[in-house]
Design a protein around this motif. Structure first.
Motif, mmCIF file in Angstrom:
data_model
loop_
_atom_site.group_PDB
_atom_site.id
_atom_site.type_symbol
_atom_site.label_atom_id
_atom_site.label_comp_id
_atom_site.label_asym_id
_atom_site.label_seq_id
_atom_site.Cartn_x
_atom_site.Cartn_y
_atom_site.Cartn_z
ATOM 1 N N LEU A 1 0.822 -1.205 0.000
ATOM 2 C CA LEU A 1 0.000 0.000 0.000
ATOM 3 C C LEU A 1 0.859 1.260 0.000
ATOM 4 O O LEU A 1 0.503 2.274 -0.609
ATOM 5 C CB LEU A 1 -0.924 0.006 1.225
ATOM 6 N N LEU A 2 2.012 1.194 0.651
ATOM 7 C CA LEU A 2 2.917 2.344 0.669
ATOM 8 C C LEU A 2 3.475 2.622 -0.723
ATOM 9 O O LEU A 2 3.574 3.778 -1.148
ATOM 10 C CB LEU A 2 4.059 2.079 1.652
ATOM 11 N N VAL A 3 3.814 1.557 -1.449
ATOM 12 C CA VAL A 3 4.311 1.731 -2.824
ATOM 13 C C VAL A 3 3.238 2.361 -3.701
ATOM 14 O O VAL A 3 3.523 3.271 -4.490
ATOM 15 C CB VAL A 3 4.753 0.364 -3.396
ATOM 16 N N VAL A 4 1.994 1.897 -3.559
ATOM 17 C CA VAL A 4 0.901 2.477 -4.342
ATOM 18 C C VAL A 4 0.703 3.945 -3.986
ATOM 19 O O VAL A 4 0.526 4.806 -4.868
ATOM 20 C CB VAL A 4 -0.404 1.682 -4.112
ATOM 21 N N GLY A 5 0.751 4.270 -2.704
ATOM 22 C CA GLY A 5 0.579 5.653 -2.293
ATOM 23 C C GLY A 5 1.679 6.565 -2.809
ATOM 24 O O GLY A 5 1.415 7.688 -3.270
ATOM 25 N N ILE A 6 2.917 6.097 -2.762
ATOM 26 C CA ILE A 6 4.035 6.907 -3.256
ATOM 27 C C ILE A 6 3.917 7.143 -4.758
ATOM 28 O O ILE A 6 4.251 8.224 -5.259
ATOM 29 C CB ILE A 6 5.372 6.220 -2.922
ATOM 30 N N SER A 7 3.429 6.154 -5.494
ATOM 31 C CA SER A 7 3.328 6.307 -6.944
ATOM 32 C C SER A 7 2.331 7.384 -7.349
ATOM 33 O O SER A 7 2.433 7.947 -8.449
ATOM 34 C CB SER A 7 2.935 4.972 -7.583
ATOM 35 N N PHE A 8 1.368 7.688 -6.464
ATOM 36 C CA PHE A 8 0.378 8.731 -6.756
ATOM 37 C C PHE A 8 0.685 10.045 -6.028
ATOM 38 O O PHE A 8 -0.173 10.909 -5.948
ATOM 39 C CB PHE A 8 -1.027 8.251 -6.356
ATOM 40 N N THR A 9 1.890 10.183 -5.505
ATOM 41 C CA THR A 9 2.269 11.378 -4.761
ATOM 42 C C THR A 9 3.113 12.306 -5.625
ATOM 43 O O THR A 9 3.964 11.844 -6.395
ATOM 44 C CB THR A 9 3.054 10.991 -3.492
ATOM 45 N N ASP A 10 2.880 13.603 -5.481
ATOM 46 C CA ASP A 10 3.689 14.595 -6.191
ATOM 47 C C ASP A 10 5.141 14.506 -5.727
ATOM 48 O O ASP A 10 5.414 14.329 -4.529
ATOM 49 C CB ASP A 10 3.139 15.999 -5.936
ATOM 50 N N GLU A 11 6.065 14.647 -6.657
ATOM 51 C CA GLU A 11 7.487 14.468 -6.346
ATOM 52 C C GLU A 11 7.982 15.486 -5.319
ATOM 53 O O GLU A 11 8.729 15.153 -4.400
ATOM 54 C CB GLU A 11 8.309 14.554 -7.629
ATOM 55 N N GLN A 12 7.578 16.747 -5.468
ATOM 56 C CA GLN A 12 8.018 17.772 -4.525
ATOM 57 C C GLN A 12 7.463 17.516 -3.128
ATOM 58 O O GLN A 12 8.174 17.682 -2.129
ATOM 59 C CB GLN A 12 7.570 19.155 -5.020
ATOM 60 N N SER A 13 6.218 17.090 -3.060
ATOM 61 C CA SER A 13 5.635 16.737 -1.770
ATOM 62 C C SER A 13 6.330 15.531 -1.165
ATOM 63 O O SER A 13 6.507 15.445 0.053
ATOM 64 C CB SER A 13 4.139 16.459 -1.929
ATOM 65 N N LEU A 14 6.746 14.623 -2.014
ATOM 66 C CA LEU A 14 7.443 13.426 -1.546
ATOM 67 C C LEU A 14 8.791 13.786 -0.945
ATOM 68 O O LEU A 14 9.209 13.238 0.084
ATOM 69 C CB LEU A 14 7.618 12.455 -2.710
ATOM 70 N N MET A 15 9.494 14.736 -1.562
ATOM 71 C CA MET A 15 10.795 15.139 -1.057
ATOM 72 C C MET A 15 10.684 15.930 0.246
ATOM 73 O O MET A 15 11.573 15.856 1.106
ATOM 74 C CB MET A 15 11.503 15.985 -2.118
ATOM 75 N N SER A 16 9.609 16.685 0.407
ATOM 76 C CA SER A 16 9.471 17.526 1.599
ATOM 77 C C SER A 16 8.798 16.816 2.764
ATOM 78 O O SER A 16 9.155 17.032 3.921
ATOM 79 C CB SER A 16 8.668 18.794 1.250
ATOM 80 N N SER A 17 7.829 15.951 2.467
ATOM 81 C CA SER A 17 7.049 15.310 3.526
ATOM 82 C C SER A 17 7.397 13.846 3.751
ATOM 83 O O SER A 17 6.952 13.253 4.740
ATOM 84 C CB SER A 17 5.550 15.421 3.219
ATOM 85 N N GLY A 18 8.146 13.261 2.852
ATOM 86 C CA GLY A 18 8.496 11.858 3.007
ATOM 87 C C GLY A 18 7.402 10.926 2.521
ATOM 88 O O GLY A 18 6.450 11.340 1.859
ATOM 89 N N TYR A 19 7.523 9.632 2.876
ATOM 90 C CA TYR A 19 6.586 8.621 2.415
ATOM 91 C C TYR A 19 5.336 8.610 3.284
ATOM 92 O O TYR A 19 5.407 8.729 4.512
ATOM 93 C CB TYR A 19 7.228 7.232 2.454
ATOM 94 N N ASN A 20 4.191 8.464 2.626
ATOM 95 C CA ASN A 20 2.910 8.381 3.325
ATOM 96 C C ASN A 20 2.015 7.376 2.608
ATOM 97 O O ASN A 20 2.062 7.255 1.374
ATOM 98 C CB ASN A 20 2.204 9.737 3.361
#
Length: 295
Positions: free
Chosen positions: A29-48
């Motif tokens: 589920l974490l992999v699926v969530g990361i794949s739909f996350t904006d890259e900039q948000s991913l770099m600033s907020s981490g994995y969700n």
């Protein structure tokens, strides 16, 4: 009607199983969530697990590559279906023949079947066989035939066929049934658990195979999904390693959904094949336990 008593051991077993299931499901589920996350948000907020900023940029990047992902999907599906069907057909016919006492040379044939379990020719002889002798390079047949045989699966199927009552086969023969008809109408339907278990493992092997494509395929239209996705990841890694070479390249890397694209490729790779498990799960226990017991 008396109520069943609750034992604390049952509760402990259930808790352990729930924890093990969570360990397997949460990373997916974490992999699926990361794949739909904006890259900039991913770099600033981490994995969700739930994307803070929803984005389809990763999938857009994957599907707008130089080689069509849809075509790679089609090639992979054709290879997986044809290879799995051919593997099950040929290995089951061979295993059934080795269980018949009428085959006088079955011991000698069994020796040559099981010999590859102990000795493997290696990559170079295999490559020369498929390229120089069979001339299958840059054809879809090399992707299918490379894993069409397995001595281990022959052994499992042979032991499973040995559990089928001989009286049933003899009764069919007395009624005038030919060997082919007996095999396809009696033996195979009774062997669904073993065939389903082996078929799933073979299908996963075909689906995840990228090495065969990298060795034997040079035509882009025959590239498989796994090879295409791995090439995509290698391109991203190369661009990131050489980001400082020029200002334009560095600007392109800044807008590249590198991390989310990696997760998107994982989702695309495991998504279709994972749907086979619910349909074949009921056959696993019976198929593997009966086929693995040697009489």
């Amino acid at each position: 009607m008396a109520k069943k008593k609750f034992h604390i051991s049952y509760g402990i077993i259930h808790i352990i199983l729930i924890l093990l299931a969570a360990v397997c499901i949460i990373p997916l589920l974490l992999v699926v969530g990361i794949s739909f996350t904006d890259e900039q948000s991913l770099m600033s907020s981490g994995y969700n697990l739930i994307p803070k900023v929803f984005s389809l940029d990763a999938y857009k990047y994957v599907f707008t590559g130089a080689v069509s992902v849809g075509r790679a999907y089609l090639v992979t599906i054709v290879v997986t279906v044809a290879g799995t069907a051919g593997h099950l057909l040929f290995m089951s016919m061979l295993a059934y023949g080795l269980t018949r006492e009428e085959v006088t040379a079955r011991n000698k044939i069994s020796f040559f079947v099981y010999l590859p379990v102990l000795f493997n020719a290696g990559l170079v002889p295999t490559y020369m066989l498929f390229t120089r002798t069979l001339h299958l390079k840059n054809t879809i047949w090399v992707l299918i035939l490379i894993s069409i045989a397995s001595s281990t699966n022959v052994l499992i199927l042979k032991n499973f066929f040995s559990t089928i009552p001989k009286s049933l086969i003899e009764s069919a023969r007395i009624d005038g049934s030919s060997e082919f008809r007996t095999f396809f109408t009696i033996v195979l339907p009774l062997s669904k658990p073993s065939l389903a278990s082996i078929g799933l493992f073979v299908a996963i092997a075909y689906w995840n195979d990228w090495l065969t494509c990298s060795l034997y395929i040079e035509t882009p239209k025959l590239q498989t999904l796994q090879y295409l996705l791995q090439s995509l990841m290698n391109n991203i890694a190369y661009l990131q390693a050489n980001a400082g070479a020029s200002a334009s390249l560095e600007a392109a890397i800044a807008n590249l959904p590198s991390e989310s694209a990696r997760m998107a490729t994982c989702v695309l790779a495991v998504g279709p094949i994972i749907f086979l498990y619910p349909f074949l799960q009921k056959y696993f226990e019976k198929g593997l336990t009966i086929g693995a017991v040697k009489e």
